[in-house]
Scaffold this motif. Sequence first.
Motif, PDB file in Angstrom:
ATOM      1  N   TYR A  61       0.876  -1.187   0.000  1.00  0.00           N
ATOM      2  CA  TYR A  61       0.000   0.000   0.000  1.00  0.00           C
ATOM      3  C   TYR A  61       0.904   1.226   0.000  1.00  0.00           C
ATOM      4  O   TYR A  61       2.039   1.217   0.493  1.00  0.00           O
ATOM      5  N   ARG A  62       0.364   2.290  -0.577  1.00  0.00           N
ATOM      6  CA  ARG A  62       1.116   3.552  -0.682  1.00  0.00           C
ATOM      7  C   ARG A  62       0.077   4.658  -0.866  1.00  0.00           C
ATOM      8  O   ARG A  62      -0.674   4.629  -1.843  1.00  0.00           O
ATOM      9  N   LEU A  63       0.019   5.585   0.071  1.00  0.00           N
ATOM     10  CA  LEU A  63      -1.030   6.611   0.022  1.00  0.00           C
ATOM     11  C   LEU A  63      -0.455   8.018  -0.035  1.00  0.00           C
ATOM     12  O   LEU A  63       0.642   8.263   0.479  1.00  0.00           O
ATOM     13  N   MET A  64      -1.219   8.936  -0.610  1.00  0.00           N
ATOM     14  CA  MET A  64      -0.829  10.346  -0.610  1.00  0.00           C
ATOM     15  C   MET A  64      -0.836  10.865   0.826  1.00  0.00           C
ATOM     16  O   MET A  64      -1.743  10.535   1.605  1.00  0.00           O
ATOM     17  N   PRO A  65       0.168  11.694   1.189  1.00  0.00           N
ATOM     18  CA  PRO A  65       0.298  12.131   2.591  1.00  0.00           C
ATOM     19  C   PRO A  65      -0.959  12.769   3.182  1.00  0.00           C
ATOM     20  O   PRO A  65      -1.224  12.606   4.376  1.00  0.00           O
ATOM     21  N   GLU A  66      -1.752  13.469   2.356  1.00  0.00           N
ATOM     22  CA  GLU A  66      -2.940  14.114   2.946  1.00  0.00           C
ATOM     23  C   GLU A  66      -3.965  13.095   3.449  1.00  0.00           C
ATOM     24  O   GLU A  66      -4.925  13.461   4.119  1.00  0.00           O
ATOM     25  N   PHE A  67      -3.763  11.820   3.112  1.00  0.00           N
ATOM     26  CA  PHE A  67      -4.696  10.784   3.566  1.00  0.00           C
ATOM     27  C   PHE A  67      -4.106   9.907   4.680  1.00  0.00           C
ATOM     28  O   PHE A  67      -4.728   8.944   5.101  1.00  0.00           O
ATOM     29  N   TRP A  68      -2.892  10.225   5.116  1.00  0.00           N
ATOM     30  CA  TRP A  68      -2.283   9.425   6.174  1.00  0.00           C
ATOM     31  C   TRP A  68      -2.964   9.694   7.526  1.00  0.00           C
ATOM     32  O   TRP A  68      -3.529  10.772   7.747  1.00  0.00           O
ATOM     33  N   GLY A  69      -2.849   8.693   8.400  1.00  0.00           N
ATOM     34  CA  GLY A  69      -3.302   8.889   9.785  1.00  0.00           C
ATOM     35  C   GLY A  69      -4.809   8.835   9.975  1.00  0.00           C
ATOM     36  O   GLY A  69      -5.316   9.254  11.008  1.00  0.00           O
ATOM     37  N   ARG A  70      -5.527   8.302   8.983  1.00  0.00           N
ATOM     38  CA  ARG A  70      -6.995   8.207   9.112  1.00  0.00           C
ATOM     39  C   ARG A  70      -7.471   6.766   8.987  1.00  0.00           C
ATOM     40  O   ARG A  70      -8.643   6.524   8.732  1.00  0.00           O
ATOM     41  N   GLY A  71      -6.511   5.834   9.099  1.00  0.00           N
ATOM     42  CA  GLY A  71      -6.896   4.423   9.076  1.00  0.00           C
ATOM     43  C   GLY A  71      -7.156   3.863   7.684  1.00  0.00           C
ATOM     44  O   GLY A  71      -7.567   2.698   7.541  1.00  0.00           O
ATOM     45  N   PHE A  72      -6.887   4.645   6.647  1.00  0.00           N
ATOM     46  CA  PHE A  72      -7.164   4.158   5.287  1.00  0.00           C
ATOM     47  C   PHE A  72      -6.290   2.950   4.924  1.00  0.00           C
ATOM     48  O   PHE A  72      -6.760   1.986   4.313  1.00  0.00           O
ATOM     49  N   ALA A  73      -4.991   3.010   5.278  1.00  0.00           N
ATOM     50  CA  ALA A  73      -4.099   1.913   4.877  1.00  0.00           C
ATOM     51  C   ALA A  73      -4.492   0.613   5.583  1.00  0.00           C
ATOM     52  O   ALA A  73      -4.483  -0.463   4.971  1.00  0.00           O
ATOM     53  N   THR A  74      -4.853   0.724   6.848  1.00  0.00           N
ATOM     54  CA  THR A  74      -5.276  -0.482   7.575  1.00  0.00           C
ATOM     55  C   THR A  74      -6.545  -1.052   6.936  1.00  0.00           C
ATOM     56  O   THR A  74      -6.659  -2.271   6.741  1.00  0.00           O
ATOM     57  N   GLU A  75      -7.474  -0.167   6.593  1.00  0.00           N
ATOM     58  CA  GLU A  75      -8.736  -0.604   5.962  1.00  0.00           C
ATOM     59  C   GLU A  75      -8.447  -1.294   4.618  1.00  0.00           C
ATOM     60  O   GLU A  75      -8.997  -2.361   4.324  1.00  0.00           O
ATOM     61  N   ALA A  76      -7.545  -0.700   3.839  1.00  0.00           N
ATOM     62  CA  ALA A  76      -7.210  -1.263   2.521  1.00  0.00           C
ATOM     63  C   ALA A  76      -6.453  -2.580   2.661  1.00  0.00           C
ATOM     64  O   ALA A  76      -6.769  -3.573   1.994  1.00  0.00           O
ATOM     65  N   CYS A  77      -5.468  -2.594   3.557  1.00  0.00           N
ATOM     66  CA  CYS A  77      -4.637  -3.800   3.713  1.00  0.00           C
ATOM     67  C   CYS A  77      -5.478  -4.976   4.216  1.00  0.00           C
ATOM     68  O   CYS A  77      -5.364  -6.096   3.684  1.00  0.00           O
ATOM     69  N   ALA A  78      -6.320  -4.730   5.194  1.00  0.00           N
ATOM     70  CA  ALA A  78      -7.170  -5.814   5.723  1.00  0.00           C
ATOM     71  C   ALA A  78      -8.063  -6.373   4.619  1.00  0.00           C
ATOM     72  O   ALA A  78      -8.245  -7.595   4.503  1.00  0.00           O
ATOM     73  N   ALA A  79      -8.601  -5.481   3.775  1.00  0.00           N
ATOM     74  CA  ALA A  79      -9.494  -5.930   2.700  1.00  0.00           C
ATOM     75  C   ALA A  79      -8.708  -6.729   1.640  1.00  0.00           C
ATOM     76  O   ALA A  79      -9.217  -7.708   1.096  1.00  0.00           O
ATOM     77  N   CYS A  80      -7.485  -6.324   1.370  1.00  0.00           N
ATOM     78  CA  CYS A  80      -6.671  -7.056   0.375  1.00  0.00           C
ATOM     79  C   CYS A  80      -6.288  -8.441   0.900  1.00  0.00           C
ATOM     80  O   CYS A  80      -6.283  -9.426   0.146  1.00  0.00           O
ATOM     81  N   LEU A  81      -5.973  -8.513   2.194  1.00  0.00           N
ATOM     82  CA  LEU A  81      -5.657  -9.819   2.791  1.00  0.00           C
ATOM     83  C   LEU A  81      -6.872 -10.746   2.697  1.00  0.00           C
ATOM     84  O   LEU A  81      -6.768 -11.904   2.281  1.00  0.00           O
ATOM     85  N   GLU A  82      -8.001 -10.197   3.065  1.00  0.00           N
ATOM     86  CA  GLU A  82      -9.261 -10.963   3.009  1.00  0.00           C
ATOM     87  C   GLU A  82      -9.537 -11.443   1.580  1.00  0.00           C
ATOM     88  O   GLU A  82      -9.921 -12.593   1.353  1.00  0.00           O
ATOM     89  N   PHE A  83      -9.316 -10.566   0.615  1.00  0.00           N
ATOM     90  CA  PHE A  83      -9.525 -10.912  -0.800  1.00  0.00           C
ATOM     91  C   PHE A  83      -8.567 -12.049  -1.202  1.00  0.00           C
ATOM     92  O   PHE A  83      -8.970 -13.005  -1.876  1.00  0.00           O
ATOM     93  N   GLY A  84      -7.330 -11.936  -0.770  1.00  0.00           N
ATOM     94  CA  GLY A  84      -6.338 -12.974  -1.104  1.00  0.00           C
ATOM     95  C   GLY A  84      -6.713 -14.328  -0.541  1.00  0.00           C
ATOM     96  O   GLY A  84      -6.584 -15.360  -1.208  1.00  0.00           O
ATOM     97  N   PHE A  85      -7.215 -14.328   0.686  1.00  0.00           N
ATOM     98  CA  PHE A  85      -7.550 -15.604   1.325  1.00  0.00           C
ATOM     99  C   PHE A  85      -8.900 -16.154   0.838  1.00  0.00           C
ATOM    100  O   PHE A  85      -9.007 -17.328   0.515  1.00  0.00           O
TER     101      PHE A  85
END
Length: 178
Positions: free
Chosen positions: A96-120
């Motif tokens: 994951y790689r996000l634009m700095p203005e979107f950091w610190g709002r839980g977006f990466a965790t939300e995206a990463c968890a969903a990608c892991l779930e998709f993979g499994f």
Amino acid sequence: MAYREGPQTRRLLHRAFDLGDAEAFFRLNSDQEVMKFTGEPLLSSLKQASEAIECYTDFERYGFGRWACVEKQSGRVIGFSGLKYLPDLDEVDVGYRLMPEFWGRGFATEACAACLEFGFRTLQLKEIIAMVIPANAASIGVVRKCGMRCEGEVSYEGIPVLRFVKTNSSPSVGGAAV
Ligand SMILES: CC(C)(COP(=O)(O)OP(=O)(O)OC[C@H]1O[C@@H](n2cnc3c(N)ncnc32)[C@H](O)[C@@H]1OP(=O)(O)O)[C@@H](O)C(=O)NCCC(=O)NCCS
């Protein structure tokens, strides 16, 4: 089957990049702060960004890849997240790689968890890894919050990285393994 569309979450959707995203892709991958812990060179022109999007063949080759991560509310591409097959390791990596203005709002965790779930769930992968430069505290925060376990430090492409792993512990529905 090529999954050019990835998982949706409450705030995000995932889809393959297209040429209309070249400017957002360029801004992301030419930002020094964003690229600091990625081990990758910065893009230096919009043309390079367009070429990178055009030449991306992971969906056709492996069926999945890194998706544009889009904030549903605004329709903005806020970065990328997704799964990447690493032929040299014969493993699948979540990133994951996000634009700095979107950091610190839980977006990466939300995206990463969903990608892991998709993979499994969808791809029926047995294991997904993540490799993080030890100084990248934000990324370590993401993988830990997603339940990935640190297996220690390894060298990848000449760079010392922490290797995180998550295994597919949920019972497989339908039993088809990829
Ligand atoms: C890594 C990155 C995607 C994190 O995105 P994010 O949306 O800010 O992450 P989240 O908001 O989901 O934060 C996840 C956890 O990490 C922690 N965290 C976030 N930034 C942190 C920082 N700078 N230092 C320490 N911890 C941090 C948060 O506290 C959060 O846990 P909490 O919710 O319990 O507080 C973002 O910083 C980024 O794009 N960095 C540049 C690219 C990059 O390094 N990608 C990863 C390569 S392995």
